[in-house]
Design an enzyme around this catalytic site. Structure first.
Site: not given
Ligand SMILES: [Zn+2]
Length: 297
Positions: A32, A97, A139, A149
């Site tokens: 992500h 992330e 994602h 993303d």
């Protein structure tokens, strides 16, 4: 302390996680971008119980790695969507992330030290869990209707070069001979020449009755009137889209909006071209990737 022993990782626990199902194995990796103005804000949000979101790891632009949730636990990063028939991606995956403001707050290239840290982290994760290359996804791949993303600037090819994720063979990206012509062709929205029939012949779900119209338009001597020409070209266009869409489902995308699937695919595997068109190269890349995967159940 969770995480890898070799990598410097800052333990920054989030309350936003649950148990993985007892019978589940970790066999997916979802990447992500944070999509917030700063990494601090993203970290704060992922540790706020009210947000109900988290990830196992977050990587700052300077390469600093935070771990928020133990890998044995189920972090809340993927949400609604599916990949290769799995609709509970959180239960089976590890989520990372990567700090970037994203399309909403000023999307920019990922920093070298950030990607270096990501590669090291991914390698450590792949050493701990049996995660096949076709289960390393964006994602946006599992939620193409909602997510963009980590986006088209993400260096998937670099990761694949180090054994992290799928990438097509160079031959599929730049096929020899006549394809220079295709690359220069400004209208990449449709197949041309014998690439059409090749693709159609290989597409199992393809309706064969339409090949006649395509062959006709291929014949140099045939000069239909403009109305016929437009009809034939439209058929060709529609048929290529149908082929592309069915191959995307075969590859792993869910049954959402076909345009979103196409763009998500291009964002990951053909980032120079995000038009959602079923062009020859997108289809060639997709077919090469499918050939590298086991069949979906
Ligand atoms: Zn995301």
């Amino acid at each position: 302390m969770p995480g890898s022993q070799e990598l410097p990782i800052i333990w920054h626990p989030s309350p936003n996680f649950g148990e993985r199902p007892a019978d589940s194995t970790i066999d997916m990796l979802v990447l992500h971008y944070t999509g917030m103005p700063s990494g601090e804000m993203a970290l704060e949000r992922m540790c706020d119980p009210a947000s109900q979101v988290s990830a196992h790891y977050m990587i700052e632009e300077d390469g600093c790695i935070y771990q928020l949730v133990a890998e044995t636990k189920r972090a809340w990063h993927a949400g609604r969507g599916q990949w290769r028939g799995c609709s509970d991606v959180n239960s089976r995956s590890i989520g990372i992330e990567i700090v970037n403001p994203g399309h909403e707050f000023g999307y920019r290239p990922f920093a070298v030290q950030q990607i270096d840290a990501l590669k090291a982290l991914c390698k450590a994760i792949l050493a701990r869990h049996d995660i096949p290359a076709h289960h390393i996804i964006a994602h946006s791949d599992m939620a193409p209707d909602r997510k963009e993303d980590p986006g088209e600037l993400f260096p998937w090819q670099q990761l694949a070069a180090e054994g992290i994720g799928l990438w097509p063979d160079e031959e599929a990206i730049n096929p020899p001979s006549k394809t220079e012509k295709t690359a220069e062709n400004t209208d990449q929205s449709t197949y041309h020449d014998d690439q059409v029939s090749t693709a159609i012949a290989a597409g199992e779900h393809y309706p064969p009755q339409n090949t006649a119209a395509l062959s006709e338009s291929d014949a140099g001597t045939h000069r239909p009137n403009p109305a016929e020409d437009a009809t034939s070209s439209k058929h060709e266009h529609t048929d290529c889209e149908a082929l592309f869409d069915s191959l995307l489902l075969q590859f792993g995308y869910g049954p959402g909006d076909p345009i979103h699937n196409r763009v998500a695919f291009q964002r990951h595997w053909r980032p120079s071209c995000l038009n959602g068109h079923a062009d020859a190269q997108s289809i060639a890349i997709l077919k090469d990737l499918i050939a590298q995967c086991p069949p979906t159940a």
